[in-house]
Design a protein around this motif. Structure first.
Motif, short mmCIF file in Angstrom:
data_model
loop_
_atom_site.label_atom_id
_atom_site.label_comp_id
_atom_site.label_asym_id
_atom_site.label_seq_id
_atom_site.Cartn_x
_atom_site.Cartn_y
_atom_site.Cartn_z
N LEU A 85 0.81 -1.22 0.00
CA LEU A 85 0.00 0.00 0.00
C LEU A 85 0.84 1.27 0.00
O LEU A 85 0.31 2.37 -0.10
CB LEU A 85 -0.93 0.00 1.21
CG LEU A 85 -1.97 -1.12 1.26
CD1 LEU A 85 -2.81 -1.02 2.53
CD2 LEU A 85 -2.87 -1.10 0.04
N GLY A 86 2.16 1.10 0.14
CA GLY A 86 3.06 2.25 0.08
C GLY A 86 3.05 3.12 1.30
O GLY A 86 3.29 4.33 1.21
N VAL A 87 2.77 2.52 2.46
CA VAL A 87 2.76 3.27 3.71
C VAL A 87 3.58 2.51 4.75
O VAL A 87 3.97 1.36 4.54
CB VAL A 87 1.32 3.49 4.23
CG1 VAL A 87 0.52 4.33 3.26
CG2 VAL A 87 0.63 2.16 4.49
N GLY A 88 3.84 3.14 5.88
CA GLY A 88 4.51 2.47 6.97
C GLY A 88 3.58 1.53 7.69
O GLY A 88 2.35 1.66 7.63
N LYS A 89 4.16 0.57 8.41
CA LYS A 89 3.35 -0.43 9.12
C LYS A 89 2.40 0.21 10.12
O LYS A 89 1.28 -0.27 10.33
CB LYS A 89 4.28 -1.42 9.81
CG LYS A 89 3.56 -2.57 10.48
CD LYS A 89 4.53 -3.63 11.00
CE LYS A 89 5.35 -3.12 12.15
NZ LYS A 89 6.14 -4.22 12.78
N SER A 90 2.82 1.31 10.73
CA SER A 90 1.97 1.97 11.72
C SER A 90 0.83 2.75 11.09
O SER A 90 -0.04 3.27 11.79
CB SER A 90 2.81 2.92 12.58
OG SER A 90 3.41 3.93 11.77
N ALA A 91 0.81 2.83 9.76
CA ALA A 91 -0.22 3.61 9.06
C ALA A 91 -1.34 2.72 8.51
O ALA A 91 -2.13 3.16 7.68
CB ALA A 91 0.39 4.42 7.93
N ILE A 92 -1.41 1.45 8.97
CA ILE A 92 -2.53 0.61 8.57
C ILE A 92 -3.21 0.05 9.81
O ILE A 92 -2.59 -0.13 10.86
CB ILE A 92 -2.10 -0.56 7.65
CG1 ILE A 92 -1.21 -1.56 8.39
CG2 ILE A 92 -1.42 -0.04 6.39
CD1 ILE A 92 -1.04 -2.87 7.66
N ALA A 93 -4.50 -0.19 9.69
CA ALA A 93 -5.28 -0.87 10.72
C ALA A 93 -5.99 -2.04 10.07
O ALA A 93 -6.65 -1.87 9.04
CB ALA A 93 -6.28 0.09 11.36
N ARG A 112 -6.09 2.39 5.48
CA ARG A 112 -4.84 3.14 5.35
C ARG A 112 -5.04 4.48 6.03
O ARG A 112 -5.94 5.24 5.67
CB ARG A 112 -4.49 3.34 3.87
CG ARG A 112 -4.07 2.08 3.17
CD ARG A 112 -3.93 2.28 1.68
NE ARG A 112 -5.24 2.27 1.02
CZ ARG A 112 -5.42 2.18 -0.29
NH1 ARG A 112 -4.37 2.11 -1.08
NH2 ARG A 112 -6.62 2.17 -0.81
N LEU A 113 -4.22 4.77 7.02
CA LEU A 113 -4.41 5.96 7.83
C LEU A 113 -3.53 7.09 7.31
O LEU A 113 -2.32 6.94 7.16
CB LEU A 113 -4.05 5.66 9.29
CG LEU A 113 -4.73 4.42 9.88
CD1 LEU A 113 -4.26 4.18 11.30
CD2 LEU A 113 -6.24 4.56 9.83
N GLY A 114 -4.16 8.26 7.03
CA GLY A 114 -3.43 9.43 6.56
C GLY A 114 -3.47 10.54 7.58
O GLY A 114 -3.94 10.37 8.71
N ASN A 115 -2.99 11.72 7.19
CA ASN A 115 -2.96 12.85 8.11
C ASN A 115 -4.35 13.34 8.47
O ASN A 115 -4.60 13.77 9.59
CB ASN A 115 -2.16 14.00 7.49
CG ASN A 115 -0.68 13.68 7.40
OD1 ASN A 115 -0.17 12.92 8.22
ND2 ASN A 115 0.00 14.23 6.41
N PHE A 116 -5.27 13.29 7.51
CA PHE A 116 -6.59 13.86 7.75
C PHE A 116 -7.73 12.87 7.52
O PHE A 116 -8.87 13.17 7.82
CB PHE A 116 -6.80 15.08 6.83
CG PHE A 116 -5.75 16.13 6.99
CD1 PHE A 116 -5.73 16.95 8.11
CD2 PHE A 116 -4.75 16.28 6.05
CE1 PHE A 116 -4.75 17.91 8.26
CE2 PHE A 116 -3.76 17.24 6.19
CZ PHE A 116 -3.76 18.06 7.31
#
Length: 412
Positions: A85-93, A112-116
């Protein structure tokens, strides 16, 4: 908390037929959240969207069964998903997991968790252990909107056990919206989808049923149950996980709540506008149920129930036939912790070993479960496939059988 009333609250009586906007087929996909997952017998995948207040049905029925079901083992599955998904491990739930009943491919719902904001994704793990991002836009789908969807502003009350006031982690709970519990579990049974969650009114705990293929029709009933550990009737906390079983000669929902009563609800009771008084037959103590699987163990139909706070529980379905139900006044007054002499109450099953913490579990086929398991020592999140009669890997255990001297002695 409110006990049942004979009168029906008109605000929760649902019309049996809705407008066309309640059901859309093959329209542009507007999925905002991938939560609870469920499959039909032939492979339709249902996805609960708690942000949209809707259920999506994706047609994955044109699938072939493998010649044999193979176990799948993948370490650090969360890191693998995050990399795709192109994100860090801490940025997914990770929200849920379900196995396709035909192909035995494993599907995992992710945020996928983003800034907003956050965006949904469904990952597919194939029988040869390949992890893929599912392109949902290319799959035919139907959408069924929920009636009486909770508003997205009302939040839980912060609660904790800090020395003088709730801790930061407890206060964060107060930012969670009630609508996040709109769809908690789904169970497909004989052409109908049963959905547990909350509605918008004070009598929150709700069971919905809707035909599939979706027609725009749905019914909803409110559920009250007596919670033995809390010694009170409860109408708000919803069913966490459930399974349809034949009990006392009729199909019934076996349902598990937080802290952790087990109740029975006849499917014939789930009618539009009903106020159901679920029959509490067990309470095995604190913890939040996660998954309830129906499987056959030693030739006996059983339920495998996992929790975030205790070992899994195996319940023989036959033990629920004629089970005693409990209500207020049947037991001594007052709340009951796990160490209370009466706990567990009405316990008909057995607690079984599970090494590590299963975040989600499902039947893989071939006599195996597949589990998203948090390793006890490394903390890594692994995808493990283990025999359902002993759903464990034993890499973290050192027992008599592991010593070479034991086997040398056995050979003598």
């Amino acid at each position: 908390m409110f006990c049942l009333k004979k009168t029906v609250l008109s605000s929760l009586i649902l019309a049996s037929t809705f407008t066309a906007s309640a059901m859309a087929e093959n329209t542009q996909l507007d999925l905002k959240f991938a939560g609870a997952l469920e499959f039909s017998d032939t492979g339709t995948m249902f996805v609960g969207d708690n942000y949209n207040g809707a259920i999506y049905a994706f047609d994955l029925t044109e699938s072939k069964a493998p010649k044999s079901v193979e176990p799948v083992f993948l370490t650090d599955i969360d890191a693998r998903i995050a990399s795709i998904l192109g994100v860090g491990k801490s940025a997914i739930a990770i929200n849920d997991m379900a196995v396709h009943p035909v192909t035995s491919d494993i599907y995992i719902s992710v945020s996928r968790l983003g800034n907003f904001d956050s965006s949904p994704a469904i990952m597919k793990v194939t029988q040869n252990a390949q992890v893929e991002l599912l392109d949902l836009d290319t799959i035919p789908h139907q959408k069924q909107a929920l009636s009486h969807y909770p508003d997205q502003k009302t939040t839980f009350r912060p609660r904790g056990f800090g020395p003088t006031h709730p801790l930061d982690r407890d206060l964060a709970k107060g930012k969670v919206t009630l609508s996040s519990l709109a769809i908690l579990d789904m169970e497909y049974y004989k052409g109908e989808l049963f959905v547990s969650g909350v509605a918008f009114d004070n009598f929150l705990s709700t069971l919905r049923r809707m035909p599939y293929p979706f027609t725009g029709e749905q019914t909803a009933a409110n559920v009250e149950m007596y919670h033995i550990a809390h010694d009170q009737f409860e109408t708000r906390a919803p069913i966490r996980t459930m399974s349809v079983q034949e009990i006392d000669g009729k199909p019934q929902l076996v349902a598990a709540y937080t802290c952790s009563p087990i109740v029975l609800i006849g499917l014939d009771e789930i009618v539009d506008g009903a106020k159901i008084s679920a029959r509490t037959v067990m309470d095995y103590g604190n913890g939040q149920p996660i998954d309830m699987l129906s499987y056959t163990l030693n030739g006996e139909k059983s339920l495998f129930l996992t929790s975030n706070s205790r070992s899994p529980h195996v319940i023989p379905v036959n033990s629920l036939n004629g089970a005693k139900s409990y209500t207020k006044g049947d037991l001594p007054e007052g709340g009951k912790t796990d160490t209370h002499p009466l706990m567990p109450v009405g316990d008909t099953g057995k607690t079984v070993m599970f090494e590590g913490m299963s975040m989600h579990i499902d039947k893989l086929g071939g006599g195996r479960f597949v589990s998203l398991t948090r390793d006890m020592y490394t903390g890594s999140l692994n995808l493990d496939s283990n025999f359902d009669w002993f759903p464990n890997r034993i890499h973290n255990l050192q027992a008599e059988y592991d010593f070479p001297q034991y086997w040398a002695e056995k050979k003598q």
